[in-house]
Design a protein around this motif. Structure first.
Motif, PDB file in Angstrom:
ATOM      1  N   ASN A 118       0.851  -1.188   0.000  1.00 26.38           N
ATOM      2  CA  ASN A 118       0.000   0.000   0.000  1.00 26.38           C
ATOM      3  C   ASN A 118       0.881   1.230   0.000  1.00 26.38           C
ATOM      4  O   ASN A 118       1.828   1.317   0.773  1.00 26.38           O
ATOM      5  CB  ASN A 118      -0.874   0.040   1.255  1.00 26.38           C
ATOM      6  CG  ASN A 118      -2.099  -0.807   1.114  1.00 26.38           C
ATOM      7  OD1 ASN A 118      -2.225  -1.804   1.780  1.00 26.38           O
ATOM      8  ND2 ASN A 118      -2.979  -0.417   0.222  1.00 26.38           N
ATOM      9  N   LYS A 144      -4.132   3.608   4.971  1.00 29.07           N
ATOM     10  CA  LYS A 144      -5.501   3.121   4.841  1.00 29.07           C
ATOM     11  C   LYS A 144      -6.212   3.948   3.764  1.00 29.07           C
ATOM     12  O   LYS A 144      -5.595   4.440   2.853  1.00 29.07           O
ATOM     13  CB  LYS A 144      -6.221   3.246   6.190  1.00 29.07           C
ATOM     14  CG  LYS A 144      -5.647   2.359   7.273  1.00 29.07           C
ATOM     15  CD  LYS A 144      -6.399   2.524   8.565  1.00 29.07           C
ATOM     16  CE  LYS A 144      -5.824   1.591   9.633  1.00 29.07           C
ATOM     17  NZ  LYS A 144      -6.533   1.738  10.922  1.00 29.07           N
ATOM     18  N   GLY A 145      -7.512   4.052   3.953  1.00 30.99           N
ATOM     19  CA  GLY A 145      -8.284   4.893   3.048  1.00 30.99           C
ATOM     20  C   GLY A 145      -8.303   4.349   1.643  1.00 30.99           C
ATOM     21  O   GLY A 145      -8.452   3.156   1.438  1.00 30.99           O
ATOM     22  N   ASN A 146      -8.139   5.232   0.681  1.00 27.17           N
ATOM     23  CA  ASN A 146      -8.326   4.806  -0.691  1.00 27.17           C
ATOM     24  C   ASN A 146      -7.026   4.394  -1.358  1.00 27.17           C
ATOM     25  O   ASN A 146      -6.958   4.297  -2.577  1.00 27.17           O
ATOM     26  CB  ASN A 146      -8.979   5.920  -1.504  1.00 27.17           C
ATOM     27  CG  ASN A 146      -8.065   7.124  -1.634  1.00 27.17           C
ATOM     28  OD1 ASN A 146      -7.040   7.198  -0.971  1.00 27.17           O
ATOM     29  ND2 ASN A 146      -8.445   8.055  -2.483  1.00 27.17           N
ATOM     30  N   SER A 147      -6.009   4.129  -0.598  1.00 22.52           N
ATOM     31  CA  SER A 147      -4.752   3.735  -1.214  1.00 22.52           C
ATOM     32  C   SER A 147      -4.859   2.318  -1.737  1.00 22.52           C
ATOM     33  O   SER A 147      -5.122   1.383  -0.992  1.00 22.52           O
ATOM     34  CB  SER A 147      -3.610   3.840  -0.210  1.00 22.52           C
ATOM     35  OG  SER A 147      -3.878   3.071   0.937  1.00 22.52           O
ATOM     36  N   PRO A 148      -4.658   2.144  -3.032  1.00 30.40           N
ATOM     37  CA  PRO A 148      -4.762   0.797  -3.586  1.00 30.40           C
ATOM     38  C   PRO A 148      -3.477   0.010  -3.326  1.00 30.40           C
ATOM     39  O   PRO A 148      -2.447   0.560  -2.994  1.00 30.40           O
ATOM     40  CB  PRO A 148      -4.941   1.054  -5.071  1.00 30.40           C
ATOM     41  CG  PRO A 148      -4.191   2.327  -5.318  1.00 30.40           C
ATOM     42  CD  PRO A 148      -4.376   3.149  -4.066  1.00 30.40           C
TER      43      PRO A 148
END
Lengths: 109, 117
Positions: free
Chosen positions: B97, B101-105
């Motif tokens: 990553n 977190k969040g929108n990290s692909p």
């Protein structure tokens, strides 16, 4: 248990539009991802949805409905190079990625 | 964008030998990296989560003594397949990553195709 369902295989015609569906049941939800994987290669990131609605990126769009546990990937103006497997993945409450088995998309001329 | 480099891309080894696969995050720091295995026509299977400076977390059914993971720095994780057997032949892929977190692909390395003869 946690589960992600997507069709095993789909066939479409070059230049057409195809929609690949994904339904999920997971422990919590922190986003849904779509990846493209060509045979023998690693997956590449396509899109991310965390809120309901449609995200558009060029020829590819992804839709999410959290209440229905449902997403789809829409591919427009299909090209032969779009022949690949498309993987749906959901990030659960522990931020673990749960993977679908992938949909093999075959594009015919 | 974020790049993950994996080496080697392809390796053939004899049964009983060990093989080391390296995974590097090139333009970001990755406190966590993930090792996947994929058999032909099957989905990705998470083998283990590699944590920088601590022990890896292995998925159920994955032998930690056979698949040794070392995450010595924020940009490098290694997977060593010890005493390899033909059934270990598979496509091994690492990922990381970019964010926490969040929108990290997840960004994937190009994979290592291991063939054990």
């Amino acid at each position: 248990g946690q589960n992600i369902d997507q069709p095993t295989e789909m066939t479409a015609t070059e230049g057409a539009i195809v929609q690949i569906n994904c339904t999920y049941q997971t422990s919590g939800f922190n986003g849904l991802f779509w990846y493209q994987q060509h045979a023998g290669e690693a997956p590449t990131f396509l899109s991310y949805n965390v809120l309901d609605g449609l995200e558009e990126k060029g020829r590819f769009s992804s839709f999410l409905s959290r209440s229905k546990g449902y997403s789809y990937l829409l591919l427009k103006e299909l090209q032969m190079k779009d022949s690949a497997s498309y993987l749906c993945a959901v990030r659960d409450s522990n931020y673990q990625l749960i993977w679908g088995a992938g949909t093999k998309l075959i594009i015919k001329p | 964008g974020a790049v993950v480099s994996q080496h080697p891309s392809r390796v053939i080894c004899k049964s009983g030998t060990s093989v080391k696969i390296e995974c590097r995050s090139l333009d970001f720091q990755a406190t966590t990296m993930f090792w996947y295995r994929q058999f032909p026509k099957q989905s990705l299977m998470l083998m283990a989560t590699s944590n920088e400076g601590s022990k890896a977390t292995y998925e159920q059914g994955v032998e930690k003594d056979k698949f040794l993971i070392n995450h010595a720095s924020l940009t490098l994780s290694t997977l060593t397949v010890t005493s390899a057997h033909p059934e270990d032949s598979s496509f091994y892929i690492c990922s990381a990553n970019e964010g926490v977190k969040g929108n990290s692909p997840l960004h994937f390395g190009n994979g290592t195709r291991l063939t054990v003869t």
